[in-house]
Design a protein around this motif. Sequence first.
Motif, PDB file in Angstrom:
ATOM      1  N   PHE A  27      -8.869  20.867  -9.710  1.00  0.00           N
ATOM      2  CA  PHE A  27      -8.061  20.050  -8.805  1.00  0.00           C
ATOM      3  C   PHE A  27      -7.005  19.298  -9.602  1.00  0.00           C
ATOM      4  CE2 PHE A  27     -12.446  20.013  -7.085  1.00  0.00           C
ATOM      5  CZ  PHE A  27     -12.219  20.753  -5.946  1.00  0.00           C
ATOM      6  N   ILE A  28      -5.853  19.126  -8.999  1.00  0.00           N
ATOM      7  CA  ILE A  28      -4.857  18.245  -9.612  1.00  0.00           C
ATOM      8  C   ILE A  28      -4.400  17.217  -8.586  1.00  0.00           C
ATOM      9  CG2 ILE A  28      -4.097  19.823 -11.420  1.00  0.00           C
ATOM     10  CD1 ILE A  28      -1.761  20.604  -9.735  1.00  0.00           C
ATOM     11  N   SER A  29      -3.854  16.118  -9.128  1.00  0.00           N
ATOM     12  CA  SER A  29      -3.501  14.983  -8.288  1.00  0.00           C
ATOM     13  C   SER A  29      -2.607  15.395  -7.114  1.00  0.00           C
ATOM     14  CB  SER A  29      -2.791  13.948  -9.151  1.00  0.00           C
ATOM     15  OG  SER A  29      -2.255  12.950  -8.344  1.00  0.00           O
ATOM     16  N   PRO A  30      -2.999  15.050  -5.881  1.00  0.00           N
ATOM     17  CA  PRO A  30      -2.224  15.520  -4.721  1.00  0.00           C
ATOM     18  C   PRO A  30      -0.933  14.747  -4.469  1.00  0.00           C
ATOM     19  CG  PRO A  30      -4.078  14.200  -3.990  1.00  0.00           C
ATOM     20  CD  PRO A  30      -4.200  14.312  -5.479  1.00  0.00           C
ATOM     21  N   THR A  31      -0.872  13.473  -4.915  1.00  0.00           N
ATOM     22  CA  THR A  31       0.261  12.634  -4.517  1.00  0.00           C
ATOM     23  C   THR A  31       1.589  13.209  -5.010  1.00  0.00           C
ATOM     24  OG1 THR A  31      -1.186  10.724  -4.576  1.00  0.00           O
ATOM     25  CG2 THR A  31       1.173  10.280  -4.536  1.00  0.00           C
ATOM     26  N   SER A  61      -8.433  21.450 -15.018  1.00  0.00           N
ATOM     27  CA  SER A  61      -9.298  21.126 -13.889  1.00  0.00           C
ATOM     28  C   SER A  61      -9.002  22.052 -12.689  1.00  0.00           C
ATOM     29  CB  SER A  61      -9.047  19.668 -13.502  1.00  0.00           C
ATOM     30  OG  SER A  61      -9.575  19.407 -12.237  1.00  0.00           O
ATOM     31  N   ARG A 104       3.261   1.594  -3.589  1.00  0.00           N
ATOM     32  CA  ARG A 104       2.688   2.035  -4.864  1.00  0.00           C
ATOM     33  C   ARG A 104       2.871   3.524  -5.109  1.00  0.00           C
ATOM     34  NH1 ARG A 104      -2.866   3.869  -3.740  1.00  0.00           N
ATOM     35  NH2 ARG A 104      -3.243   3.418  -1.529  1.00  0.00           N
ATOM     36  N   ARG A 105       3.050   4.302  -4.047  1.00  0.00           N
ATOM     37  CA  ARG A 105       3.187   5.751  -4.228  1.00  0.00           C
ATOM     38  C   ARG A 105       4.647   6.193  -4.349  1.00  0.00           C
ATOM     39  NH1 ARG A 105      -0.688   6.774   0.257  1.00  0.00           N
ATOM     40  NH2 ARG A 105      -2.712   6.801  -0.734  1.00  0.00           N
ATOM     41  N   LEU A 134      -7.439   1.613   0.998  1.00  0.00           N
ATOM     42  CA  LEU A 134      -7.152   2.976   0.539  1.00  0.00           C
ATOM     43  C   LEU A 134      -7.183   3.933   1.728  1.00  0.00           C
ATOM     44  CD1 LEU A 134      -9.246   3.057  -2.781  1.00  0.00           C
ATOM     45  CD2 LEU A 134      -6.930   2.196  -2.374  1.00  0.00           C
ATOM     46  N   ASP A 135      -6.573   5.120   1.551  1.00  0.00           N
ATOM     47  CA  ASP A 135      -6.479   6.075   2.664  1.00  0.00           C
ATOM     48  C   ASP A 135      -6.890   7.482   2.231  1.00  0.00           C
ATOM     49  OD1 ASP A 135      -4.324   7.063   1.224  1.00  0.00           O
ATOM     50  OD2 ASP A 135      -2.844   5.968   2.401  1.00  0.00           O
ATOM     51  N   LEU A 150      -8.549  12.027  -1.877  1.00  0.00           N
ATOM     52  CA  LEU A 150      -8.277  13.244  -2.663  1.00  0.00           C
ATOM     53  C   LEU A 150      -8.118  12.896  -4.141  1.00  0.00           C
ATOM     54  CD1 LEU A 150      -5.719  14.991  -0.271  1.00  0.00           C
ATOM     55  CD2 LEU A 150      -8.049  15.732  -0.721  1.00  0.00           C
ATOM     56  N   GLU A 151      -7.457  11.763  -4.404  1.00  0.00           N
ATOM     57  CA  GLU A 151      -7.290  11.331  -5.801  1.00  0.00           C
ATOM     58  C   GLU A 151      -8.652  11.031  -6.447  1.00  0.00           C
ATOM     59  OE1 GLU A 151      -4.646  11.406  -7.586  1.00  0.00           O
ATOM     60  OE2 GLU A 151      -2.893  11.199  -6.285  1.00  0.00           O
ATOM     61  N   ILE A 161       2.525  16.256  -2.952  1.00  0.00           N
ATOM     62  CA  ILE A 161       2.988  15.907  -1.597  1.00  0.00           C
ATOM     63  C   ILE A 161       4.432  15.429  -1.653  1.00  0.00           C
ATOM     64  CG2 ILE A 161       2.676  14.237   0.291  1.00  0.00           C
ATOM     65  CD1 ILE A 161      -0.371  14.348  -0.414  1.00  0.00           C
ATOM     66  N   ALA A 206       0.828  -1.208   0.000  1.00  0.00           N
ATOM     67  CA  ALA A 206       0.000   0.000   0.000  1.00  0.00           C
ATOM     68  C   ALA A 206       0.865   1.263   0.000  1.00  0.00           C
ATOM     69  CB  ALA A 206      -0.906   0.005   1.227  1.00  0.00           C
ATOM     70  N   ILE A 215      -5.290  10.120   1.275  1.00  0.00           N
ATOM     71  CA  ILE A 215      -4.705  10.678   0.040  1.00  0.00           C
ATOM     72  C   ILE A 215      -5.446  10.117  -1.177  1.00  0.00           C
ATOM     73  CG2 ILE A 215      -2.619  10.831  -1.384  1.00  0.00           C
ATOM     74  CD1 ILE A 215      -0.981  10.749   1.189  1.00  0.00           C
ATOM     75  N   ASP A 216      -5.835   8.839  -1.079  1.00  0.00           N
ATOM     76  CA  ASP A 216      -6.606   8.232  -2.173  1.00  0.00           C
ATOM     77  C   ASP A 216      -7.957   8.930  -2.334  1.00  0.00           C
ATOM     78  OD1 ASP A 216      -4.684   6.216  -2.835  1.00  0.00           O
ATOM     79  OD2 ASP A 216      -5.262   5.177  -1.003  1.00  0.00           O
ATOM     80  N   ILE A 229     -11.460  12.547  -5.753  1.00  0.00           N
ATOM     81  CA  ILE A 229     -12.103  13.835  -6.071  1.00  0.00           C
ATOM     82  C   ILE A 229     -11.580  14.357  -7.410  1.00  0.00           C
ATOM     83  CG2 ILE A 229     -12.270  16.262  -5.339  1.00  0.00           C
ATOM     84  CD1 ILE A 229     -12.319  15.222  -2.415  1.00  0.00           C
ATOM     85  N   VAL A 230     -10.258  14.218  -7.617  1.00  0.00           N
ATOM     86  CA  VAL A 230      -9.644  14.650  -8.883  1.00  0.00           C
ATOM     87  C   VAL A 230     -10.173  13.797 -10.032  1.00  0.00           C
ATOM     88  CG1 VAL A 230      -7.459  14.870 -10.128  1.00  0.00           C
ATOM     89  CG2 VAL A 230      -7.552  15.441  -7.696  1.00  0.00           C
TER      90      VAL A 230
END
Lengths: 304, 84
Positions: A102-106, A100, A49-50, B40-41, B46-47, A109, A46, B43-44, B49-50
Amino acid sequence: MYYIHAISSITHQNTFRIDNIIKELSPIKENSNLISPDYKEFIPGAALRRLSPVLRIGLTAAIDCKNKIGKKFDAISVGTALGCLRDTEKFLKTFHTSTSDFISPTSFIQSTHNTIAGQISLGLKNHAYNMTHTQNNLSFEMALIDAIMCINEGKINVLVGSADEKTPFLELLQPKIISKKYPLSTGGSFFSISKTKNKIGIIDVKTIFNSKNTELEIKDFLKKHKYETKDIDVILHSDSNIEIPKSCHFINFLKYSGLYYSASSFALHFAHDYLISKNKNSALIVNDICIDKVGLILIKSNEA
Amino acid sequence: MNNLRENLKEQIIEQLNLEDIKPEDITNEGDLFGDNGLGLDSIDALEFIVLLESKYNIKISDPQEGKKIFKSIDTLASYIEKNK
């Protein structure tokens, strides 16, 4: 002296969990790839993956060092010249092109400062002091200076290391930003250091910004510790244009690490294993990957 | 509606980089968040919502709504059907 008790490197060479890397090293070729361990052995899926390569390297090497010493780190000090470059590029590209709200937060971060040391801290569940240093080619040396200061303040076991990653965009930029002609690579090396005596110790580290003459800087640095260049068994350098005595073995570490800005951590691993395998006494790492910014690390064996 | 569910599974796997998960591993009614589901958590969330905005042009103005909407593939698909 600050002694090295564990090392973990993930690079384009076979360096991970190898007792002595010297026999594994050969000059790296264009288009060589990072030799990755099975990261799933170290990082839950989990979280994995990021994580981009630079974070996978940092966290895995940190866990490997912790497993080797079997103790908790009292501080975490990391150097990186360009940080999480892949995530930064992704975030900026999306920011520039997205229509958009919003844009992807990952990717945002993971583009922020202290991501590498912070992720190591989270991954190890260790909330001790953690800091990421970014000082171009001197990033690892700055992290090492911080680690030594932590020990001088009373911290016992300190994790110190560096990692950097290449991207296709960086390969396009490379000829414009750096004159050294070596294949770009991705890599990281981490060390557990402490005051407790062991085979190899770090005598001192120095960073020089706006250096006019690398040879003079080396002489001054060695003189401070009552050494001369002829006393040093091996100098690991970054394709440096310096004259050295014939008695001294002169190795260009960039031939083996490939080019990444914090590759002097690879050189420290190289020098550590060199002193042990060749039964030599002292090594100097000269890092002038970027013109006029010189990093010097002096290490010594207790056994030779 | 079933096509929407299958598309959502593929989009979620891609957006969240769920490397080891295939669409058939995700059930329509199973929890997406928490240890009993896909794990999932926040941050997911938020993803998600995008993803809703970029793929379906749906904006979630109240983040509290997200908890119900993102519970499962079924709840997500129903919300998209009602609001697109």
